[in-house]
Design a protein around this motif. Structure first.
Motif, short mmCIF file in Angstrom:
data_model
loop_
_atom_site.label_atom_id
_atom_site.label_comp_id
_atom_site.label_asym_id
_atom_site.label_seq_id
_atom_site.Cartn_x
_atom_site.Cartn_y
_atom_site.Cartn_z
N THR A 974 19.75 51.87 81.89
CA THR A 974 20.64 51.23 81.17
C THR A 974 21.15 50.10 81.69
N ASN A 975 22.14 49.27 81.21
CA ASN A 975 22.70 48.25 81.95
C ASN A 975 23.95 48.58 82.51
N ASN A 976 23.96 49.67 83.31
CA ASN A 976 25.04 49.93 84.11
C ASN A 976 24.76 50.13 85.45
N THR A 977 25.59 50.27 86.48
CA THR A 977 25.21 50.11 87.93
C THR A 977 24.17 51.17 88.28
N SER A 978 23.41 50.75 89.25
CA SER A 978 22.42 51.60 89.49
C SER A 978 22.89 52.96 89.90
N LYS A 979 22.28 54.12 89.63
CA LYS A 979 22.84 55.28 90.13
C LYS A 979 21.87 55.97 91.22
N SER A 980 22.30 56.49 92.16
CA SER A 980 21.75 56.46 93.48
C SER A 980 22.12 58.26 93.58
N THR A 981 21.42 58.47 94.72
CA THR A 981 21.35 59.94 95.23
C THR A 981 22.84 60.11 95.82
#
Ligand SMILES: Cc1cc2nc3c(=O)[nH]c(=O)nc-3n(C[C@H](O)[C@H](O)[C@H](O)COP(=O)(O)OP(=O)(O)OC[C@H]3O[C@@H](n4cnc5c(N)ncnc54)[C@H](O)[C@@H]3O)c2cc1C
Ligand code: FES
Ligand code: FES
Length: 1401
Positions: A974-981
């Protein structure tokens, strides 16, 4: 003369040192925090938020009154306090309490001994808040406490740091450390500590580091007193001069007490004023810029008029705390500090009430109201003043209240529509204000004042607030009633109210009807999305003179609903209205006959239940069970953490504490606010802040051999800057460079970006849009989890089916206390040294080298310690480190970046949000036969480590035997901030989904959820089926016994029964209890280690793992001492103290890997053990030789001999887990009990009990801390933390104002943890198990308990009102804050209840 008001010199003391600063030398906008951190050697106060919302920067400020010779002291947030407001003040930071050279203070030692730190970033602020509370209690007139204790009492100890946030510990050990000073503490109740051991006969205060009443610190040095008294006027001209004396440590001889309280008014009356005036007489030319402190109203207006004629911007301040609420958008030329205008500090007692000067602080106002309440002159003060004081004690935090003025608060409410508590409660109390409008003085009601156009400080000053006495009228036989209410995410403050109110009236008895009648009503409401607090006049009119019955109360409430109309755009409007209704009902119902009032009539006598009316004021209690083993001594001992006193004394060095190198510049990101657009142009507003811009570094500055890369993982790379297209809101576009970090932050705010979206598709902002556009990341087959059994067959066996039920889980921000930061220093030959707060320096090195286009060997990344990571400083730390390196490369000078909290929250990314739909088949006895899950995970814009999330979710879901398990998982781009662990990535969500299914099945079958859980527990056979590669031996499957043990030790069955009774008897409060199991897969990774012994016997250890607060260094230190001690049959005393664990340096120790996944401590210990074994092998022959000469060989002898014999005393290894030890299962269980308030939705976690299998813990104190801390972080995820974005995907919960992590007042009132030792296991490092992440998952027990409580509420109101909707069918998404709880209980329950009463009558 206006220029007389200009401050030309500032003299103050910091930790006993004298500082003198010329008026123009320091920018007037400089905060105390900035001054301390950049212009003095002290680094104790930390920048955590810059908003007054976290407490990391707390210091003690002391003022001296030469007339009375009294010192008054208070805590303050140094991030908001402006430096120039401190003329002739003394400031103490945690270094001033104690330090390595002078010895540590009792607070620092107890914080250390009670294991009350992890990353340590919050600790200096905690110490100062505790110190301030101790000093203020000790200065009170309370009776002398027993020897060794303070006058503080236990209930105050918990509130001492109620405004300080800690993301790591879960607060319990800090509470214990603070309670240990309390005069009424039962030492036996205190938690695990190093001062006494389990089984010791008696816990004795003598064993604690000794405490001197008064704190033992001189908070105001003699030289400053003398200087104030003598009002010297010939101060030298040096810019900043520090006293030439050697280091002055402000410790007092133990018998001297600092005491007394003086008001600022007193100070003004005193010689302080004259000494300040003296300074102003110095013959110094006027300057446009600077700090002005007018001493009269006349001088103020002269100053304002002269300012108006010039072209400069002016800020009028008292405490400047509003800068935490409404951040300055630009710099100012002039600051006018009006605190010194005498009329603003008067406290005048009048016949009709009390007049409080507008500059009086909120804390002082509370004291005054409390004094008035106790004074004989105001017999009725107790009703109004007491409640006002109580309510004000919940405003902001102690360290904000100590500097925030009463007037400043009211001005914020009037001018900026701030949701003030104080304006509402003073309005309810019928207050008036006194204004100075140029030459005229006006007295008007607060109501009129609030309704006026925004106050213009160039013409108008708020001088004072008058609060009337209200009395019962004995002649008219009326009694006074006054109540105030607020609904806010945190009970003790540090959270602005959703709605607040204050109700005042006279009540009399109507003999003919037997009912009560109200008159003289003031019904004030505020903060609900109104321009300002207002009186509900129509409701007042309606109620006045009416008999109070169910139907009149209902009528009033219906009218109120028409009055309370939140403005458009207000969040949770329905919630706010219904809570306002609840408040009015709470006020009126005790006065009306036959109503179920919101008190608690039901009393529980069971010893296991909490029985109190005021649960918010319950003192916290806890029980901890740990077992230490002495087989591998000192492994297994609950030793205090390595370097913990350094953390407490502020001497531990984080990246921002490294003294700035010469010519160091500072950078702050500018970022996109659009999700998908071309960037056409970047400009900066014409402003003072823009003038500070030195340059802007962007993609065009990347060297030709380099690449636009800001992060990478094993799956993909991501760009550093959006160029030429930005792909998500929050993407970096460049870095603004300025001389200081504050200037860079301020300058970055001036950016104006032009976007163009022509020819671009619409951005994908939801997982549904991603599905429509088939926008997915690939999950490699090797990582895609394995299905179990045949779903269709399982469904065919089921008696009942639930199909496609949705569960939604939102995101969570890391909220490490230290934001992302890096310092890059260019070195010779095109090399770069980067100090990075990173969990993964090795990969940071790679990314930086790729960006700069240099060989990896040209980049050295150094990480000493990290101020909290939780996964957010692994892949998400690279952009900051890379940007800093790029800027340093371009500018050829050191560049530091320390992201401002708001920028960090907007840009960095967060935990993966997801939506699940489940279909489940089950038998009538609760046995589940098949489960299918459709899961949509929002991965954001880049892969990061997202492809591992599906396996985390499914691994956790597999904790139950679902019969057959199938799933379809889509990882959405998606065009959202990168999701991270983030801590327990995937597992946290998977566990909640599993519990939601179990509870749903239980509710359909009307079975106890625990029975359904047990029914679906794995047998060892099914465990092997679901976890084929990690199930281990049958004997290691401990879940059943853990669950049984927990159910029995927590008296689950009795309590569940009591809760049923409680819920029957309480209409407006409900409780729920729930128990969840945990199975968590841990996969240790390879790790390097090097152990070196120096000629004097010192031992230095390097490991790949980073100390992020998880106690890795401590375990490594223990492991080293144990392993090298193997040279002696009984081990070797004194080795532990010789071990120093070094910072990670990517060129010294390669292949350091990532610190994450809970197992890095184990891997680092395993590597250390292996390296030590090499050394032991090399040292053994030397030892044997020496033993022939002497029966006792010391470590020193051995090393000296080995070094003479040229033995290689440095051993490096790369530990790689073998087949048997590369994956294992962790087990645990948690039970939580909650209570909800149906009128506000407020949640109280009454009790949580955890049992956790730690194998043979390497350090039970460290593991306990990890378990408690991660549980509370999980509570944040499941209950409190609302991570919100706007319609462009831009994160709008971007500050301590909008994002509420758990604070000390929201943790379980009773918190019991048992760390189980489940014995020997050959496949694990000395039989230990990981503890860092799994307990996050156990916090789902709170969510499940909440669901039970809501279910009880829905049942109650469905029953009594005949509602048709099934009370049992509802979804409780994550998070479930009070707004959600209230909605699910019903926004209209009060009306429904009153209607049912009216019908009955
Ligand atoms: C972390 C935090 C939490 C908070 N929580 C709450 C809360 O829960 N409830 C609540 O009600 N409030 C809360 N507040 C608001 C707080 O009470 C106000 O910031 C504070 O009272 C303002 O006082 P000050 O002296 O610092 O004002 P300043 O910041 O110095 O000034 C505020 C404004 O008022 C003007 N001003 C000040 N005094 C006068 C005067 N006498 N005449 C004319 N103009 C004047 C100034 O020019 C400025 O525009 C919170 C604040 C913070 C930082
Ligand atoms: S940094 Fe000052 S309160 Fe957070
Ligand atoms: S120890 Fe408190 S924030 Fe890390």
């Amino acid at each position: 003369m206006a220029s007389d008001a200009l401050l030309k010199r500032l003299v103050f003391a910091l930790n006993g040192r004298r500082y003198e600063v010329a008026g123009g030398d320091v920018d007037a906008s400089t905060t105390l925090l900035e001054f301390i951190r950049t212009r003095t050697p002290f680094r104790g106060p930390k920048l955590g938020c810059g908003e007054g919302g976290c407490g990391a920067c707390v210091v003690l400020i002391a003022k001296y009154n030469p007339m009375t010779d009294e010192v008054t002291q208070f805590s303050a947030s140094s991030c908001l306090t402006l430096f120039y407001s401190l003329n002739f003040c003394s400031v103490i930071t945690t270094e001033g309490l104690g330090n390595t050279r002078d010895g540590f203070h009792a607070i620092q030692k107890r914080i250390s001994g009670f294991h009350a730190t992890q990353c340590g970033f919050c600790t200096p602020g905690m110490c100062m808040s505790i110190f301030s509370s101790l000093v203020s209690a000790d200065n009170s007139k309370r009776p002398e406490p027993p020897n060794g204790f303070s006058k503080l009492i236990v209930s105050e100890a918990e509130k001492a740091f109620s405004g300080n946030l800690c993301r790591c510990t879960g607060y319990r050990p800090i509470v214990d450390a603070c309670k240990s000073f309390a005069s009424d503490v039962d030492l036996e109740d205190l938690g695990l500590n190093i001062f006494w051991k389990k089984g010791d006969k008696k816990s004795d205060v003598g064993k604690l580091p000794s405490y001197t009443l008064g704190g033992g610190i001189c908070t105001f040095p003699e030289f400053l007193k003398t200087e104030i008294k003598s009002s010297r006027d010939n101060l030298d001209d040096a810019n900043i001069t520090v006293s030439k004396d050697s280091w002055y440590h402000p410790r007092l001889p133990s018998n001297i007490l600092c005491g007394g309280i003086c008001t600022f008014l007193d100070c003004l009356k005193s010689g302080l004023k004259s000494s300040r005036d003296h300074l102003n007489d110095a013959n110094i030319t006027d300057s446009k810029q600077g700090w002005y402190h007018p001493r009269s109203i006349k001088q103020y207006y002269e100053l304002v008029n002269s300012t108006l004629s010039g072209e400069c911007s002016v800020k009028v301040v008292v405490g400047n705390t509003s800068a935490g609420v409404y951040k300055d958008q630009d710099l100012y030329n002039k600051y006018i500090d009006i605190e010194g205008i005498p009329e603003l500090s008067y406290i005048i007692r009048k016949d009709g009430g009390i007049e409080i000067g507008a500059a009086t602080t909120i804390s002082r106002s509370i004291e005054i109201l409390e004094q008035e309440n106790n004074s004989k002159s105001s017999p009725n003060g107790s009703v109004v003043f007491k409640k006002l004081a109580e309510h004000m004690s919940k405003v902001a935090t102690p360290f904000v209240r100590n500097t925030a003025s009463l007037g400043g608060n009211i001005i914020l409410a009037q001018k900026y529509q701030f949701p003030s508590d104080i304006a509402t409660i003073l309005l309810g109390a019928g207050s008036t204000v006194c204004l100075q409008v140029v030459a005229e003085r006006r007295h008007i009601s607060l109501e009129e004042f609030l309704e006026q156009p925004p106050l213009d400080p160039t013409t108008t000053l708020l001088l004072s607030i008058f609060i009337p006495h209200w009395i019962s009228d004995t002649q008219a036989q009326t009694s006074l009633v006054f109540q105030t209410y607020l609904a806010a995410p945190r009970p003790l403050g540090n959270a602005v109210s959703y709605v607040n109110s204050a109700f005042l009236g006279h009540v009399c008895f109507d003999e003919s009807s037997g009912d009560l009648v109200l008159s003289n009503l003031h019904l004030a409401f505020g903060a609900y999305g109104t321009e300002h607090a207002l009186r509900a006049r129509n409701v007042e009119k309606f109620l006045t003179g009416k008999l109070l019955t169910a139907s009149s109360v209902l009528g009033a409430i219906q009218l109120l609903r028409e009055t309370i109309v939140p403005t458009k755009g207000t969040s949770h409007p329905e919630y706010r209205i219904s809570v306002a209704v609840g408040f009015l009902f709470s006020f009126l119902s005790p006065l009306a006959k036959g109503m179920a009032v919101p008190g608690k009539p039901f009393s529980i006598s069971s010893a296991n239940s909490l029985d109190t009316d005021d649960i918010y004021n319950l003192t916290l209690s806890s029980r901890r069970e740990t077992t230490s083993g002495d087989e591998y001594k000192p492994i297994g001992e609950p030793m205090k953490k390595y370097g913990v006193e350094l953390q407490a004394s502020g001497e531990a060095v984080y990246v921002d504490d490294i003294p700035a190198p010469k010519n160091c510049l500072h950078g702050e990101f500018i970022y996109s606010t659009q999700p998908l657009a071309f960037v056409k142009n970047i400009k900066f507003k014409s402003s003072l802040a823009s003038e500070k811009i030195i340059t802007v570094v962007s993609a065009k500055d990347i060297p030709s051999k380099g690449r636009n890369i800001g992060s990478m993982s094993m799956f993909a790379e991501e760009p550093l800057f959006g160029d030429p297209i930005v792909e998500f809101a929050g993407q970096a576009l460049g870095v603004v460079i300025a001389e200081t970090q504050r200037y860079a932050d301020m300058a970055a705010k001036q950016v104006v970006i032009e976007y163009d979206t022509v020819d671009l598709n619409s951005p994908i902002l939801t997982v549904e849009q991603a599905v429509q556009n088939k926008s997915y990341f690939n999950v490699p087959a090797a990582l895609y989890p394995k299905q179990v059994g045949d779903f269709s067959k399982g469904m065919a066996e089921a008696d009942h089916k639930l199909l496609s039920i949705q569960v939604k889980l939102a995101s969570q921000y890391y909220f490490y206390m230290e934001t992302q930061t890096a310092l890059a220093i260019p070195d010779e030959d095109n090399t770069m040294v980067v100090y990075s707060s990173s969990q993964y320096p090795e990969l940071a090195q790679t990314v930086i080298a790729k960006c700069l286009g240099v060989p990896f060997g040209n980049v050295r990344v150094i990480t000493r310690r990290v101020g909290g990571g939780f996964g957010g400083k692994a892949y998400r730390s690279f952009p900051v480190a890379t940007a800093a390196a790029l800027c340093a490369y371009k500018l050829r000078c050191p560049v530091q970046m320390y992201l401002n909290r708001n920028t960090d929250m907007i840009m960095v990314g967060s935990r993966h949000p997801m939506k699940a739909h489940y279909s489940v088949g089950f038998k009538s006895d609760g046995k589940i036969t098949a489960l299918h899950l459709d899961l949509l995970i929002d991965g954001g814009i880049s892969e990061d480590l997202s492809p591992v999330i599906p396996s985390g979710v499914i691994s956790s879901l597999k904790k139950y035997n679902w019969g057959a398990l199938s799933f379809d998982i889509k990882l959405c781009k998606t065009n959202n901030t990168s999701k991270s662990t983030m801590r327990a990535p995937g597992d946290t969500q998977g566990s909640l989904i599993a519990e939601a299914i179990i509870e749903h099945v239980a509710s359909v079958l009307s079975l106890d959820a625990n029975r359904v859980r047990e029914k679906n527990f794995h047998t060892y056979d099914s465990l092997q089926l679901f976890y084929p590669d990690s199930a281990g031996e049958a004997s290691t499957y401990t879940l059943h016994s853990i669950f049984d043990r927990l159910v029995s030790t927590s008296s689950y069955l009795d309590r569940a029964e009591s809760i049923k009774q409680f819920n029957k008897c309480n209409k407006w409060w409900k409780r729920g209890i729930s128990c969840v199991p945990l199975i968590f897969k841990v996969e240790p990774r390879a790790a390097p280690g090097r152990v070196s012994v120096l000629n004097d016997g010192s031992i230095v250890v390097e490991v790949g793992g980073i100390e992020i607060g998880q106690g890795l260094w401590t375990k490594v230190q223990q492991m080293t001492a144990f392993a090298l001690g193997q040279l002696w049959p009984e081990g070797c005393e004194g080795l532990l103290e010789r071990v120093r664990v070094l910072q990670t340096d990517t060129l010294n120790l390669i292949q350091s890997g990532v610190t994450g996944g809970s197992s890095t401590s184990e891997s680092s210990c395993a590597a250390t053990l292996q390296a030590c074994k090499l050394l032991v092998n090399r040292l053994n022959p030397v030892m044997n030789k020496l033993q022939l000469q002497s029966s006792t060989v010391s470590w020193d002898n051995l090393i000296s001999q080995a070094s003479q014999e040229n033995v290689n005393l440095s051993a490096s290894v790369y530990w790689v887990p073998d087949q048997g030890s590369n994956s294992y299962l962790n087990y645990g269980a948690g039970i939580s009990e909650v209570e909800i308030d149906l009128l506000t939705g407020a949640i109280t976690i009454l009790r949580s009990d955890l049992v956790y299998d730690c194998g043979r813990s390497l350090n039970p104190a460290v593991d306990l801390g990890q378990i408690e801390g991660s549980f509370i972080q999980g509570v944040g995820f499941f209950i409190y933390e609302e991570h919100q974005t706007n319609s462009d995907g831009l994160v709008v919960s971007n500050s301590t104002w909008d994002y509420k992590i758990p604070s000390v007042d929201t943790i379980p009132k009773q918190f019991n943890v048992e760390v189980l030792n489940t014995g020997y296991c050959k496949d694990r490092v000395l039989s230990s198990k990981a503890s860092g992440e799994p307990a996050v998952v156990l916090a789902s027990s709170v969510h499940c308990a909440l669901r039970e409580a809501i279910r009880a509420a829905r049942k109650e109101f469905a029953d009594s009102t005949g509602s048709k909707s099934s009370p049992l069918t509802f979804q409780l998404d994550v998070p479930a804050p009070m707004t959600v709880v209230k909605e699910l209980c019903g926004f209209d329950i009060v009306e429904r209840y009153l209607e049912s009463l009216s019908t009955m009558n």
